[in-house]
Design a protein around this motif. Structure first.
Motif, PDB file in Angstrom:
ATOM      1  N   GLY A 187      33.409  93.382  13.118  1.00 29.52           N
ATOM      2  CA  GLY A 187      34.080  94.011  14.243  1.00 29.52           C
ATOM      3  C   GLY A 187      35.442  93.402  14.468  1.00 29.52           C
ATOM      4  O   GLY A 187      36.191  93.139  13.519  1.00 29.52           O
ATOM      5  N   SER A 188      35.744  93.123  15.739  1.00 31.69           N
ATOM      6  CA  SER A 188      37.014  92.498  16.082  1.00 31.69           C
ATOM      7  C   SER A 188      36.874  91.814  17.431  1.00 31.69           C
ATOM      8  O   SER A 188      36.039  92.194  18.250  1.00 31.69           O
ATOM      9  N   GLY A 189      37.704  90.813  17.655  1.00 30.60           N
ATOM     10  CA  GLY A 189      37.714  90.138  18.940  1.00 30.60           C
ATOM     11  C   GLY A 189      36.965  88.815  18.941  1.00 30.60           C
ATOM     12  O   GLY A 189      36.329  88.421  17.957  1.00 30.60           O
ATOM     13  N   PRO A 190      37.019  88.100  20.078  1.00 27.41           N
ATOM     14  CA  PRO A 190      36.483  86.741  20.170  1.00 27.41           C
ATOM     15  C   PRO A 190      34.964  86.640  20.106  1.00 27.41           C
ATOM     16  O   PRO A 190      34.437  85.557  19.823  1.00 27.41           O
ATOM     17  N   LEU A 191      34.242  87.737  20.369  1.00 28.49           N
ATOM     18  CA  LEU A 191      32.788  87.652  20.326  1.00 28.49           C
ATOM     19  C   LEU A 191      32.270  87.350  18.918  1.00 28.49           C
ATOM     20  O   LEU A 191      31.160  86.840  18.761  1.00 28.49           O
ATOM     21  N   LEU A 192      33.059  87.654  17.899  1.00 30.96           N
ATOM     22  CA  LEU A 192      32.637  87.324  16.531  1.00 30.96           C
ATOM     23  C   LEU A 192      32.374  85.829  16.402  1.00 30.96           C
ATOM     24  O   LEU A 192      31.331  85.413  15.888  1.00 30.96           O
ATOM     25  N   ALA A 193      33.320  85.020  16.864  1.00 31.27           N
ATOM     26  CA  ALA A 193      33.169  83.567  16.745  1.00 31.27           C
ATOM     27  C   ALA A 193      32.081  83.046  17.668  1.00 31.27           C
ATOM     28  O   ALA A 193      31.289  82.174  17.282  1.00 31.27           O
ATOM     29  N   SER A 222      25.876  84.892   7.331  1.00 28.58           N
ATOM     30  CA  SER A 222      26.200  85.173   5.933  1.00 28.58           C
ATOM     31  C   SER A 222      27.671  85.488   5.737  1.00 28.58           C
ATOM     32  O   SER A 222      28.243  85.164   4.693  1.00 28.58           O
ATOM     33  N   CYS A 223      28.289  86.143   6.739  1.00 28.22           N
ATOM     34  CA  CYS A 223      29.713  86.452   6.648  1.00 28.22           C
ATOM     35  C   CYS A 223      30.208  86.937   8.006  1.00 28.22           C
ATOM     36  O   CYS A 223      29.429  87.409   8.833  1.00 28.22           O
ATOM     37  N   ILE A 224      31.508  86.780   8.222  1.00 27.88           N
ATOM     38  CA  ILE A 224      32.194  87.367   9.374  1.00 27.88           C
ATOM     39  C   ILE A 224      33.235  88.325   8.819  1.00 27.88           C
ATOM     40  O   ILE A 224      34.125  87.921   8.060  1.00 27.88           O
ATOM     41  N   VAL A 225      33.112  89.593   9.177  1.00 29.25           N
ATOM     42  CA  VAL A 225      34.014  90.630   8.685  1.00 29.25           C
ATOM     43  C   VAL A 225      34.878  91.071   9.866  1.00 29.25           C
ATOM     44  O   VAL A 225      34.419  91.788  10.756  1.00 29.25           O
ATOM     45  N   ASP A 226      36.130  90.600   9.890  1.00 27.00           N
ATOM     46  CA  ASP A 226      37.033  90.819  11.020  1.00 27.00           C
ATOM     47  C   ASP A 226      38.072  91.874  10.658  1.00 27.00           C
ATOM     48  O   ASP A 226      38.877  91.677   9.739  1.00 27.00           O
ATOM     49  N   ALA A 227      38.057  93.002  11.373  1.00 26.38           N
ATOM     50  CA  ALA A 227      39.019  94.069  11.079  1.00 26.38           C
ATOM     51  C   ALA A 227      40.443  93.668  11.437  1.00 26.38           C
ATOM     52  O   ALA A 227      41.399  94.201  10.868  1.00 26.38           O
ATOM     53  N   ALA A 228      40.596  92.748  12.380  1.00 27.25           N
ATOM     54  CA  ALA A 228      41.930  92.254  12.724  1.00 27.25           C
ATOM     55  C   ALA A 228      42.399  91.270  11.651  1.00 27.25           C
ATOM     56  O   ALA A 228      41.584  90.620  10.989  1.00 27.25           O
ATOM     57  N   GLY A 229      43.696  91.151  11.509  1.00 22.54           N
ATOM     58  CA  GLY A 229      44.255  90.212  10.547  1.00 22.54           C
ATOM     59  C   GLY A 229      44.725  88.939  11.212  1.00 22.54           C
ATOM     60  O   GLY A 229      44.788  88.831  12.439  1.00 22.54           O
ATOM     61  N   ARG A 237      40.952  91.192   8.097  1.00 22.15           N
ATOM     62  CA  ARG A 237      41.388  92.549   7.766  1.00 22.15           C
ATOM     63  C   ARG A 237      40.441  93.202   6.765  1.00 22.15           C
ATOM     64  O   ARG A 237      40.835  93.799   5.774  1.00 22.15           O
ATOM     65  N   HIS A 238      39.168  93.101   7.059  1.00 19.31           N
ATOM     66  CA  HIS A 238      38.106  93.767   6.312  1.00 19.31           C
ATOM     67  C   HIS A 238      37.227  94.505   7.321  1.00 19.31           C
ATOM     68  O   HIS A 238      37.197  94.165   8.507  1.00 19.31           O
ATOM     69  N   ALA A 239      36.502  95.489   6.846  1.00 16.38           N
ATOM     70  CA  ALA A 239      35.583  96.246   7.703  1.00 16.38           C
ATOM     71  C   ALA A 239      34.369  96.662   6.895  1.00 16.38           C
ATOM     72  O   ALA A 239      34.436  96.785   5.660  1.00 16.38           O
ATOM     73  N   LEU A 240      33.255  96.879   7.602  1.00 16.19           N
ATOM     74  CA  LEU A 240      32.045  97.336   6.940  1.00 16.19           C
ATOM     75  C   LEU A 240      32.259  98.742   6.389  1.00 16.19           C
ATOM     76  O   LEU A 240      32.858  99.601   7.034  1.00 16.19           O
ATOM     77  N   ASP A 267      46.322  99.764   9.954  1.00 16.60           N
ATOM     78  CA  ASP A 267      45.737 100.778  10.839  1.00 16.60           C
ATOM     79  C   ASP A 267      44.225 100.893  10.655  1.00 16.60           C
ATOM     80  O   ASP A 267      43.606 101.836  11.157  1.00 16.60           O
ATOM     81  N   TRP A 268      43.651  99.982   9.884  1.00 23.29           N
ATOM     82  CA  TRP A 268      42.218  99.884   9.630  1.00 23.29           C
ATOM     83  C   TRP A 268      41.689 100.998   8.734  1.00 23.29           C
ATOM     84  O   TRP A 268      40.508 101.291   8.739  1.00 23.29           O
ATOM     85  N   ARG A 269      42.565 101.593   7.944  1.00 23.32           N
ATOM     86  CA  ARG A 269      42.093 102.548   6.937  1.00 23.32           C
ATOM     87  C   ARG A 269      41.596 101.769   5.723  1.00 23.32           C
ATOM     88  O   ARG A 269      42.264 100.831   5.282  1.00 23.32           O
TER      89      ARG A 269
END
Length: 402
Positions: free
Chosen positions: A79-85, A99-106, A144-147, A167-169
């Motif tokens: 996802g994105s934002g501070p809740l990931l951490a 196993s991994c953190i996939v953060d759409a933000a860069g 800058r990755h997404a599921l 733009d998250w494409r």
């Protein structure tokens, strides 16, 4: 003893609130109503997001902090934002594996938020400490990755993800697959506006935070006389700002309905103090909210068979068909497909559905609109509101003349 939140409607010159609680149905009235309903979690549907074992990041936070229960043994966060951490740290503390953190933000997105973060040095330091602990635990972080999808038959078995652009494409970069037994995903929060929509207060779409927000004056009063909103329900400013928002609105509401409220000068000074404190602490919360807002490309993550409305099983292809037949607003789609009419009342699906409609119709969120407010605000058992009666004692009207 009654739980707020089942049916509320505006009756001049005040309010009547009908509730259902442990002692059954009850009602009470008030000249002033302060809405403090908080925020809702925002999702971006992808293939497999309805599998058992998929949690919202905010829901996972409650599960971990309030109950000490892991969502799974091997968990992917996305996802994105501070809740990931935050969720990652809580999982590690309870003995789970991230196993991994996939953060759409860069990384540049995070750096752009550095200045407002420093307005709350304590919170910024805590966040930096989380990142250091994740690095020490060697948790893989993919910026800058997404599921792409969540795989499984009866439950989560694996996640596949890949890079996205600004733009998250999805880009043509390499896709990775990791075996997991749970996924926690989310894209920040949006204000809960079901009460204010039901009472027909004015709302506006805030492009900065990517959410519909009720219009209020600096004292938290809406366009409906006597209706106030505070906390995240008035705009997701963060947990640090919410208590000041609540005290500010309460003080202003008391001054508005009483001729004498003790020492008015002292009350006014306290109002000013709370307003300044809220503004100061909201800078950090707003920066985190902006960091979480899904970008335009997230609307391409779902495929034709991806379910958008979980309660009613409405897929993207069904929404596309309705739009192809001339629908242009969320209420248009809702009336044809029942999207947003399930048990959740649209709290899960309306936000991604509206974003998708705007994307597919090359329209704006203002043009797509919001769902019309309806009661009851939460599912109610019919026995709780019907009471005991005998059908033979009911007075039926005479039939109309032929």
């Amino acid at each position: 003893t009654c739980a707020f939140g089942h049916r509320v409607w505006h009756i001049e010159p005040g309010f009547v609130i009908n509730t259902v609680g442990p002692d059954g149905a009850c009602a009470f009235s008030a000249d002033v109503l302060i809405v403090a309903t908080g925020a809702l979690e925002r999702h971006c549907p992808i293939p497999g997001w309805t599998l058992p074992g998929v949690f919202g990041l905010a829901a996972a936070t409650v599960l971990l902090k309030a109950h000490g229960v892991l969502p799974g043994r091997r968990v992917a966060l996305a996802g994105s934002g501070p809740l990931l951490a935050l969720v990652a740290i809580k999982i590690l503390e309870l003995g789970g594996e991230v196993s991994c953190i996939v953060d759409a933000a860069g990384r540049r997105d995070w750096l752009a938020s550095a200045a407002p973060m420093l307005t709350a040095p304590g919170l910024a330091a805590r966040g930096a400490g989380w990142l250091a602990r994740l690095a020490k635990a060697r948790v893989p972080v993919f910026s800058r990755h997404a599921l792409r999808r969540i795989d499984g038959i009866h439950s989560v078995g694996a996640v596949s993800f890949g890079p996205v652009d600004r733009d998250w494409r999805p880009t043509g970069g390499p896709e990775q697959t990791i075996a997991v037994d749970a996924v926690c995903t989310g894209f920040g929060l949006v204000p809960s506006t079901d009460v204010t929509r039901l009472l027909q207060a004015e709302h506006a779409f805030n492009r900065d935070t990517g959410a519909w927000t009720v219009r209020t004056n600096p004292e938290g009063m809406t366009s409906v006389p006597g209706l106030y909103v505070c906390g995240d329900a008035a705009g997701v400013d963060g947990a640090a700002a919410a208590p000041h928002s609540g005290r500010l609105v309460a003080l202003c509401a008391v001054q508005a309905i009483t001729n004498t409220s003790g020492d008015r000068a002292a009350d006014t000074r306290q109002i000013q103090t709370e307003r300044r404190a809220r503004q100061r602490k909201a800078r950090f919360g707003l920066a985190m909210t902006r960091l979480s807002v899904p970008r335009f490309g997230a609307n391409s993550w779902s495929d034709a068979e991806t379910i958008i409305c979980r309660c009613e099983g409405v897929t993207r292809s069904e929404i596309e068909t309705v739009l192809g037949n001339g629908a242009s607003t969320f209420n248009d789609v809702k009336s044809v497909t029942r999207c947003g009419m399930g048990a959740c009342g649209g709290r899960i699906c309306s936000e991604p559905a509206c974003a998708l409609i705007a994307h597919l119709n090359d329209s704006t969120r203002e043009a797509v609109g919001q769902s019309t407010g309806r009661s009851p605000l939460r599912p109610v058992v019919l026995d709780d509101i019907s009471g005991s009666f005998d059908y033979d004692e009911l007075a039926f009207p005479h039939p109309a003349p032929a």
